[in-house]
Design an enzyme around this catalytic site. Structure first.
Site, short mmCIF file in Angstrom:
data_model
loop_
_atom_site.label_atom_id
_atom_site.label_comp_id
_atom_site.label_asym_id
_atom_site.label_seq_id
_atom_site.Cartn_x
_atom_site.Cartn_y
_atom_site.Cartn_z
CE LYS A 204 -6.73 -14.59 1.18
NZ LYS A 204 -6.77 -14.35 2.71
CD GLU A 210 -12.39 -2.60 -6.49
OE1 GLU A 210 -12.54 -1.92 -5.63
OE2 GLU A 210 -12.49 -3.94 -6.22
N GLY A 265 -4.36 -9.71 3.29
CA GLY A 265 -4.14 -9.09 1.87
C GLY A 265 -2.89 -7.98 2.13
NE ARG A 266 -4.79 -4.92 7.64
CZ ARG A 266 -5.75 -5.59 7.42
NH1 ARG A 266 -6.45 -6.11 6.43
NH2 ARG A 266 -6.52 -6.01 8.77
CD GLU A 351 -7.64 -3.18 4.45
OE1 GLU A 351 -8.02 -2.53 3.50
OE2 GLU A 351 -7.08 -4.26 4.39
CG HIS A 382 10.00 22.87 -1.96
ND1 HIS A 382 10.61 24.09 -1.96
CD2 HIS A 382 10.87 21.87 -2.04
CE1 HIS A 382 11.82 23.90 -2.09
NE2 HIS A 382 12.07 22.49 -1.89
CE LYS A 510 -13.33 -5.53 -1.11
NZ LYS A 510 -12.67 -6.69 -0.84
#
Length: 544
Positions: A204, A210, A265-266, A351, A382, A510
């Site tokens: 954005k 990253e 964002g999510r 979040e 398992h 951040k």
């Protein structure tokens, strides 16, 4: 703030004490019609919550709590476009991203012209690539698309892309890079042809650490392999609200797709953030995904509380967390295509609701979001299911499966579903000491050995779970499923009195990282940090 002093909250507390640890075996024995009465359907989704440790009376009390919390009014405020993200002064309109008509949310604040025009641009771009008309270096057709993002700019599109891979374009590879660790980017680049690779940078602000480091690596890789004559505009597109920063990076304005501040964002996979997904599955399937989510939106907005899937799911989570004391919730897809769903829901739920401060700035006053975790169910059997069965912790589970396989092989789907249904049943009902003894006696096990084995073979059961059973994993059904979980988060945030749409905890990490990074090159800067960080920096410098 959670209204823990309300009559509704007190009534639920008293009801929990009355219900005690009544076993699911007894709840089913007392009510032969329990499975029918404690399940709901929405189109091709069946939601069976009969294995939750509650009764119809529990729901009556939970609905009163929802009314006390003004949930219905809160839902309407979101759909009206009010600025319910109070800490950032923003509207929350991800529902507009899958809306199909204008105006929305109102004639005075109509975001649909921008949404629809962007969706049209996305479709044209995606069709261009899918038809083999997207040109890379010296006219080479684009054959691989790499989405560079992180968090919501990665998890949502990646999850849905994996889920719908059965209908993906057969000749276009779509990949996802999010990690700063070169171990993700470097091996991928080794498999790609720079002449026919397109990178989509999703940020954005166009400053996400990253994302921008990986994007710069991609640009350097293209230049190193194709020389200075490479036209970077043929190899990059972006989703950003900062076109000027994209232009400075070398991305053509025609390949900048917008995202707006009212999209978290999510909650953004429905926007241009989903461009890589649209390229993979095609605009028609992407539209079906939106339509499924839109129908769930309308259900959430209009259905009465008692028949409203997101409301019921959210209230069950409130009951498990705040009254039964569950600290975590396991998400267990019995569908290989949904393997990224637990990771997606981790961000969506933790979040959004992993907060202890309410919208007014005071403490919430109750536990909020449980730890969300999970894995493909059949693999988990398992691995960690031993703890679910005999670990002594209360861990509610969401079992998610499809009645029909998206990759049918003879005998596989029936075996998979039998395991799914068996695990939810075993967790609910367990195996009593008498049942274990009877079983061992039938096997003619000696009495002494039976006495030794009994403690190890008993399963307490009474572990609550819900099962979401899809008819099949289609774009529309998946869209509805994701929207269901989104609205569940809203319901719980409203009950707890928190803002589900900011994420200041993410921003803190951040900020600290940006201060530490220069200290790798300049040892004198390390003195500003704690002794542990100083020692870690010193160790890394010695190894370089």
């Amino acid at each position: 703030m959670t209204n823990t002093a309300s009559r509704a909250w007190s009534a639920l507390t008293a009801h929990h004490q009355k219900l005690g640890k009544k076993h699911l075996r007894d709840l089913f024995a007392d009510d032969p019609g329990r499975a029918a009465s404690l399940s709901l359907s929405f189109e091709d989704i069946l939601y069976d919550f009969s294995k939750q440790r509650l009764t119809p009376e529990t729901f009556d009390l939970l609905f009163k709590l929802a009314e006390t919390s003004s949930l219905a009014a809160g839902i309407q405020r979101m759909f009206n476009g009010e600025r319910i993200n109070v800490s950032e002064g923003r509207s929350v309109l991800h529902v507009a991203l899958r809306h199909s008509s204008a105006p929305f949310p109102s004639a005075q604040m109509d975001v649909m012209p921008d949404v629809l025009s962007t969706r049209k641009r996305m479709a044209e771009f995606a069709e261009h690539l899918r038809a083999g008309q997207g040109q890379g270096h010296h006219g080479a057709a684009i054959r691989d698309v790499v989405n560079i993002g992180i968090g919501g700019s990665d998890l949502g599109p990646k999850m849905v892309n994996q889920a719908l891979r059965a209908i993906a374009h057969p000749a276009l590879g779509v990949h996802y890079v999010s990690n700063l660790d070169g171990a993700q980017m470097a091996p991928l680049l080794q498999t790609l042809d720079p002449r026919s690779t397109l990178f989509i940078v999703v940020s954005k602000t166009f400053t996400t650490q990253e994302t921008m480091l990986n994007a710069t690596t991609a640009r350097n890789w293209l230049t190193a392999n194709l020389g200075d004559e490479v036209n970077l505009e043929h190899h990059f597109a972006t989703v950003s609200s900062k076109p000027e920063r994209a232009a400075a990076f070398g991305i053509s304005p025609e390949r900048v797709f917008p995202i707006w501040d009212w999209v978290g964002g999510r909650y953004s996979l429905w926007s241009a953030v989903g461009l890589s997904l649209m390229i993979a599955i095609g605009p028609h399937a992407f539209d079906e995904l939106l339509r499924g989510a839109e129908r769930m939106d309308e259900h959430f907005r209009t259905a009465p509380l008692a028949r409203n899937l997101p409301v019921v799911m959210g209230l069950i989570g409130i009951w498990n967390t705040n009254f039964l004391g569950a600290a975590s919730n396991a998400v267990l897809p019995y569908n290989e295509s949904l393997k990224y769903l637990p990771s997606f829901l981790q961000q969506l739920e933790m979040e959004s609701n992993g907060k202890s401060v309410g919208v007014t700035g005071g403490p919430v006053g109750s536990e909020t979001c449980p730890i969300v975790w999970g894995e493909l169910g059949n693999n988990g059997q398992h691995a960690f299911f031993q703890l679910l069965h005999q670990g002594g912790r209360l861990i509610p589970c969401d079992f998610i499966a499809s009645a029909r396989s998206d990759y049918p092989l003879p005998g596989h789907q029936e075996a998979l579903l039998s395991n799914c249904f068996a695990q939810s049943s075993a967790l609910a009902f367990g195996k009593s000491e008498d049942e274990v003894r009877e079983s061992l006696e039938k096997e003619l096990v000696p009495a002494q050995q039976i006495a030794e084995l009994l403690p190890h073979r008993v399963f307490a059961g009474n572990q609550p779970s819900s099962t979401l059973l899809l008819k099949s994993l289609t774009p529309a059904t998946l869209g509805a499923l994701v929207a269901l979980y989104e609205h569940k988060v809203f319901v719980q945030g409203a009950i707890w009195g928190i803002n589900s749409f900011d994420q200041w905890g993410v921003e803190l990490g951040k900020a600290v990282a940006s201060r530490i990074l220069p200290a790798f090159a300049d040892p004198s800067l390390a003195a500003a940090f704690d002794s542990s960080t100083q020692a870690l920096l010193a160790y890394c410098r010695k190894q370089s």
